[in-house]
Motif scaffolding. Structure first.
Motif, mmCIF file in Angstrom:
data_model
loop_
_atom_site.group_PDB
_atom_site.id
_atom_site.type_symbol
_atom_site.label_atom_id
_atom_site.label_comp_id
_atom_site.label_asym_id
_atom_site.label_seq_id
_atom_site.Cartn_x
_atom_site.Cartn_y
_atom_site.Cartn_z
ATOM 1 N N VAL A 77 0.731 -0.747 0.208
ATOM 2 C CA VAL A 77 -0.198 0.030 -0.234
ATOM 3 C C VAL A 77 1.013 1.531 -0.175
ATOM 4 O O VAL A 77 1.044 1.973 1.034
ATOM 5 C CB VAL A 77 -0.633 0.322 1.194
ATOM 6 C CG1 VAL A 77 -2.063 1.112 1.295
ATOM 7 C CG2 VAL A 77 -1.837 -1.453 1.149
ATOM 8 N N ALA A 79 1.587 5.315 -0.363
ATOM 9 C CA ALA A 79 0.039 6.819 -0.132
ATOM 10 C C ALA A 79 1.080 7.871 -0.212
ATOM 11 O O ALA A 79 1.496 8.021 0.059
ATOM 12 C CB ALA A 79 -1.141 6.409 1.070
ATOM 13 N N ALA A 91 -4.472 10.270 -1.397
ATOM 14 C CA ALA A 91 -3.995 9.114 -2.489
ATOM 15 C C ALA A 91 -3.666 7.809 -2.216
ATOM 16 O O ALA A 91 -2.318 8.063 -1.576
ATOM 17 C CB ALA A 91 -4.070 9.220 -4.036
ATOM 18 N N GLY A 92 -4.131 6.677 -2.333
ATOM 19 C CA GLY A 92 -3.469 5.921 -2.024
ATOM 20 C C GLY A 92 -3.690 5.033 -3.168
ATOM 21 O O GLY A 92 -4.680 3.858 -3.920
ATOM 22 N N TYR A 93 -3.157 3.356 -2.868
ATOM 23 C CA TYR A 93 -2.916 2.309 -4.331
ATOM 24 C C TYR A 93 -2.899 0.622 -3.209
ATOM 25 O O TYR A 93 -2.308 1.417 -2.625
ATOM 26 C CB TYR A 93 -1.880 2.127 -5.198
ATOM 27 C CG TYR A 93 -2.126 1.095 -6.223
ATOM 28 C CD1 TYR A 93 -3.015 0.328 -7.043
ATOM 29 C CD2 TYR A 93 -1.158 -0.269 -6.463
ATOM 30 C CE1 TYR A 93 -2.972 -0.535 -8.051
ATOM 31 C CE2 TYR A 93 -1.281 -0.682 -7.156
ATOM 32 C CZ TYR A 93 -2.002 -0.880 -8.363
ATOM 33 O OH TYR A 93 -1.949 -2.269 -8.480
ATOM 34 N N HIS A 95 -2.510 -3.633 -3.880
ATOM 35 C CA HIS A 95 -2.142 -4.454 -4.378
ATOM 36 C C HIS A 95 -2.196 -5.863 -3.424
ATOM 37 O O HIS A 95 -1.375 -5.819 -2.658
ATOM 38 C CB HIS A 95 -1.033 -4.548 -5.210
ATOM 39 C CG HIS A 95 -0.568 -5.951 -5.417
ATOM 40 N ND1 HIS A 95 -0.949 -6.178 -7.625
ATOM 41 C CD2 HIS A 95 0.398 -7.563 -5.707
ATOM 42 C CE1 HIS A 95 -0.717 -6.804 -8.232
ATOM 43 N NE2 HIS A 95 0.357 -7.335 -7.129
ATOM 44 N N ARG A 114 -6.132 -5.624 -7.152
ATOM 45 C CA ARG A 114 -6.157 -4.012 -6.767
ATOM 46 C C ARG A 114 -7.067 -3.740 -6.516
ATOM 47 O O ARG A 114 -8.620 -3.187 -7.315
ATOM 48 C CB ARG A 114 -5.259 -3.837 -8.161
ATOM 49 C CG ARG A 114 -4.178 -5.094 -8.853
ATOM 50 C CD ARG A 114 -3.773 -4.155 -10.237
ATOM 51 N NE ARG A 114 -2.987 -5.405 -10.777
ATOM 52 C CZ ARG A 114 -2.804 -6.620 -10.599
ATOM 53 N NH1 ARG A 114 -4.384 -7.308 -11.030
ATOM 54 N NH2 ARG A 114 -2.316 -8.043 -11.069
ATOM 55 N N GLY A 115 -6.139 -1.675 -5.786
ATOM 56 C CA GLY A 115 -7.494 -1.017 -6.201
ATOM 57 C C GLY A 115 -7.194 0.501 -5.661
ATOM 58 O O GLY A 115 -5.934 0.444 -5.342
ATOM 59 N N GLY A 116 -7.607 1.606 -5.295
ATOM 60 C CA GLY A 116 -7.143 2.223 -4.986
ATOM 61 C C GLY A 116 -8.303 3.638 -4.533
ATOM 62 O O GLY A 116 -9.455 3.387 -4.350
ATOM 63 N N THR A 117 -7.721 4.792 -3.407
ATOM 64 C CA THR A 117 -8.491 6.022 -2.983
ATOM 65 C C THR A 117 -7.782 6.782 -3.150
ATOM 66 O O THR A 117 -6.558 7.187 -3.865
ATOM 67 C CB THR A 117 -8.637 5.293 -1.745
ATOM 68 O OG1 THR A 117 -9.720 6.759 -1.224
ATOM 69 C CG2 THR A 117 -7.102 5.596 -0.560
ATOM 70 N N ASP A 135 -13.558 5.286 -4.118
ATOM 71 C CA ASP A 135 -12.680 4.642 -3.814
ATOM 72 C C ASP A 135 -13.374 3.169 -5.166
ATOM 73 O O ASP A 135 -14.298 3.023 -4.748
ATOM 74 C CB ASP A 135 -12.965 3.399 -2.604
ATOM 75 C CG ASP A 135 -12.957 4.272 -1.183
ATOM 76 O OD1 ASP A 135 -11.757 4.474 -0.871
ATOM 77 O OD2 ASP A 135 -13.653 5.579 -0.881
#
Length: 195
Positions: A77, A79, A91-93, A95, A114-117, A135
């Motif tokens: 993670v 950020a 912002a963050g990612y 995996h 995978r994702g992000g905010t 999100d």
């Protein structure tokens, strides 16, 4: 679990080790013999702008201590946080990988997501706080993890001990090519007070 953390010269760090979930039928028995590990490093300047990276490795187990099926889990993670005047941007990612998500000793299935905010906050004045957050999480291996929402919120503080928070969480996921109806979204009013 146990963790060691510190802060020096704009650098925040933490390292830790801990157990997984305890078997509720056998309280006090550590059926998850493997341990979980995590490390986080964050650097920031005097006005609050910073970068961070968290790495976590977990062992998730099933069955008994003598006949365990093990799922190795990794989470990464990075950020970012930016502050300019009354505005904050974060912002963050993420995996994530589960190497044996189905807990099989003969045919393990790997699951990747995978994702992000991203969020933008603004302090209009001491009484009004505005936030817009997005999100998203995607996985072709576990559709139930898929998540795609936008969340605007407004906080109003008429006095120091009273806060009203108005939030809308709008679900943006398509279902069979059609957008989710509004009833899948969440609209919320929260009142917080102290006496």
């Amino acid at each position: 679990g146990i963790s060691f953390y510190g802060y020096k010269g704009g650098l925040l760090y933490e390292v830790g080790v801990g157990n997984g979930a305890e078997n509720k039928v056998s309280w006090g028995k550590d059926l998850n013999r493997e341990k979980n590990y995590w490390v986080t490093v964050r650097g920031e300047n005097a006005n609050g702008t910073g970068l961070s990276l968290s790495v976590e490795h977990n062992y998730d187990t099933k069955d008994t201590a003598t006949a365990q099926k093990i799922n190795n889990q990794w989470r990464f993670v990075p950020a970012l946080g930016l502050r300019k005047g009354k505005a904050d941007f974060v912002a963050g990612y993420i995996h994530g990988e589960d190497l044996n998500a189905n807990f099989s000793n003969t045919d393990p299935k790997k699951m990747v997501f995978r994702g992000g905010t991203a969020g933008l906050a603004y302090v209009a004045n001491p009484r009004w706080y505005l936030l817009l957050q997005y999100d998203r999480v995607e996985s072709t291996d576990a559709i139930s993890l898929n998540y795609n929402v936008i969340t605007p919120s407004v906080s109003y503080h008429p006095t120091e001990n009273l806060k009203f928070i108005f939030t809308a969480q709008v679900d943006l996921r398509p279902i069979h090519g059609v957008e989710y109806p509004l009833e899948k979204s969440i609209y919320d009013i929260t009142i917080r007070t102290m006496f």
